[in-house]
Every structure is written in C-alpha cells, then in structure tokens.
Write a protein that holds these residues in place. Structure first.
Motif, short mmCIF file in Angstrom:
data_model
loop_
_atom_site.label_atom_id
_atom_site.label_comp_id
_atom_site.label_asym_id
_atom_site.label_seq_id
_atom_site.Cartn_x
_atom_site.Cartn_y
_atom_site.Cartn_z
N ALA A 46 0.83 -1.20 0.00
CA ALA A 46 0.00 0.00 0.00
C ALA A 46 0.87 1.26 0.00
CB ALA A 46 -0.93 0.00 1.21
N LEU A 47 2.01 1.18 0.66
CA LEU A 47 2.90 2.33 0.78
C LEU A 47 3.70 2.57 -0.50
CD1 LEU A 47 3.75 4.45 2.88
CD2 LEU A 47 5.55 2.87 3.59
N VAL A 48 4.29 1.50 -1.07
CA VAL A 48 5.18 1.67 -2.22
C VAL A 48 4.51 1.33 -3.55
CG1 VAL A 48 7.25 1.29 -0.85
CG2 VAL A 48 6.22 -0.63 -2.08
N GLY A 49 3.33 0.76 -3.51
CA GLY A 49 2.62 0.42 -4.73
C GLY A 49 3.03 -0.94 -5.27
N PRO A 50 2.36 -1.39 -6.32
CA PRO A 50 2.66 -2.69 -6.90
C PRO A 50 3.98 -2.66 -7.66
CG PRO A 50 0.96 -1.59 -8.18
CD PRO A 50 1.23 -0.72 -6.99
N ASP A 51 4.52 -3.85 -7.92
CA ASP A 51 5.81 -3.97 -8.60
C ASP A 51 5.65 -4.13 -10.11
OD1 ASP A 51 7.34 -3.76 -6.27
OD2 ASP A 51 7.10 -5.89 -5.83
N ASP A 52 4.60 -3.61 -10.66
CA ASP A 52 4.39 -3.75 -12.11
C ASP A 52 4.51 -2.40 -12.83
OD1 ASP A 52 2.11 -2.42 -11.34
OD2 ASP A 52 0.72 -3.98 -11.99
N GLY A 53 5.02 -1.40 -12.13
CA GLY A 53 5.20 -0.09 -12.74
C GLY A 53 3.96 0.78 -12.73
N SER A 54 2.91 0.33 -12.08
CA SER A 54 1.66 1.10 -12.11
C SER A 54 1.39 1.84 -10.80
CB SER A 54 0.48 0.16 -12.41
OG SER A 54 0.30 -0.77 -11.35
N ALA A 55 2.42 2.03 -9.99
CA ALA A 55 2.24 2.75 -8.73
C ALA A 55 1.83 4.19 -9.00
CB ALA A 55 3.53 2.72 -7.92
N ALA A 56 1.16 4.76 -8.04
CA ALA A 56 0.76 6.17 -8.13
C ALA A 56 1.99 7.06 -7.92
CB ALA A 56 -0.30 6.47 -7.06
N THR A 57 1.87 8.31 -8.33
CA THR A 57 2.98 9.25 -8.21
C THR A 57 3.47 9.34 -6.76
OG1 THR A 57 2.15 10.53 -10.07
CG2 THR A 57 3.68 11.65 -8.59
N TRP A 58 2.57 9.43 -5.82
CA TRP A 58 2.97 9.55 -4.42
C TRP A 58 3.68 8.28 -3.95
CZ3 TRP A 58 1.31 6.39 -0.49
CH2 TRP A 58 0.16 5.62 -0.73
N ARG A 116 8.89 5.46 -2.62
CA ARG A 116 10.01 4.61 -3.01
C ARG A 116 11.31 5.41 -3.01
NH1 ARG A 116 8.99 -0.27 -6.53
NH2 ARG A 116 6.82 -0.79 -6.12
N ALA A 117 11.26 6.61 -3.57
CA ALA A 117 12.46 7.45 -3.61
C ALA A 117 12.94 7.77 -2.20
CB ALA A 117 12.18 8.73 -4.39
N LEU A 118 12.00 8.10 -1.31
CA LEU A 118 12.36 8.41 0.08
C LEU A 118 13.00 7.22 0.78
CD1 LEU A 118 9.29 10.52 1.26
CD2 LEU A 118 11.66 11.30 0.99
N LEU A 119 12.54 6.01 0.46
CA LEU A 119 13.10 4.81 1.07
C LEU A 119 14.42 4.39 0.40
CD1 LEU A 119 9.84 2.66 1.45
CD2 LEU A 119 11.09 3.88 3.26
N LEU A 120 14.51 4.58 -0.90
CA LEU A 120 15.69 4.11 -1.63
C LEU A 120 16.91 5.01 -1.46
CD1 LEU A 120 14.01 2.76 -4.87
CD2 LEU A 120 15.09 1.44 -3.04
#
Length: 167
Positions: free
Chosen positions: A6-18, A23-27
């Motif tokens: 829910a936080l980082v979105g799915p791993d298929d490239g369809s995550a929302a902008t937020w 992901r950027a904040l975690l990575l």
C-alpha cells in the motif's frame, strides 16, 4: 506486508505518483547504506569487482524505484551483493591470489626511461595513452621517468627520475 504494498505500490510499474515518491524516500537512504557498506574504495579506484557491484546496485535500485522489480526481494539481493563485495574486499587483504584475481596486478610500462612496448600492447595502451599519463603527472619526456606503472585501478602512475633520486 500488505502495508508495504500500500505504501510503495505494486511492482508492475503502475504505482501512483505519491507511491513512487515514497520509493524514492526509502531508496535514497538504502542506496547510501549500500555505498557505506561497500566502502569508499568502491568508487575511487575501481577494480572489475567494484565496477560490477556499482552497476548492479545502480540497476537494481533503478528498477526498484520504477516498480519494474519486486521491492523487498530486490533490496535483499542488492544488500547481499554489497555485503559479499565487502567480504571479498576484506579477504583480498589476506590473500594475494584472491587479490590478483579480483583486482588484477600492476604492470610496469616504463623503467628508467625505457618503454616496455609488450606491456603497452598487452594492456591495449598506445604511446599516446602513455604520453597523456606522463603529461597528467607533469612529466614531458619518457626519458625523465624512473617508473611508470599501469595500476590495478586503471590509472597510470608515474615516478619521475628526479623524485626517484630524492627517495
């Protein structure tokens, strides 16, 4: 684990902008952690192992960022690779054979003003490459060189005859 999806979105490239922003904040700290574990030498005088690890870590973080790779498994595999790199780097301190395999060995290109043409050829270096390296070390003529070495990190180091006499 549903909270992470829910936080980082799915791993298929369809995550929302937020979610990509999360992901950027975690990575970012994760990438810094990987670099800190790998050590400074990974990005200074690069050996083949260092280059490989840097490329794979960058690629994995990029794919994780864009949602093209599963988030946690990719982070785990990347961290394992960085830890293995660090362990190998530490092991090379104790094993010359392993160090030679991973880092290579230095090759003398010039000794006492004489060029070793076979060494240049075997390392795919031209006379122009050598002369450029001499200029970078403020040396104009090959005759003025006590020792020029093609180092394991890919740099040509130069000891001018004047400095060799001082030592």
């Amino acid at each position: 684990m549903s909270w992470l999806t829910a936080l980082v979105g799915p791993d298929d490239g369809s995550a929302a902008t937020w979610q990509f922003c999360v992901r950027a904040l975690l990575l970012l700290p994760y990438g810094i952690l990987c670099i800190r574990i790998a050590g400074r030498r990974t990005f200074s005088n690069l050996t083949p192992l260092d280059i490989f690890v840097a490329i794979v870590v960058g690629s994995n973080i990029s794919r994780t960022m864009t949602g093209r790779a599963p988030f946690l498994p990719t982070l785990a595999a990347t961290l394992l690779l960085v830890v293995l790199h660090r362990m190998l780097a530490m092991a090379t301190v104790h094993s010359n054979l392993l160090a030679r395999f991973i880092k290579g060995r230095p090759v003398e290109l010039v000794r006492d003003g004489k060029i070793d043409r076979a060494a240049l050829r075997s390392n795919h270096l031209s006379d122009d490459d050598l002369i450029e390296a001499l200029r970078m070390e403020q040396t104009v003529r090959v005759e003025d060189v006590a020792l020029a070495t093609f180092e394991r990190g890919g740099k040509i180091s130069v000891v001018p005859k004047s400095k060799a006499r001082e030592a």
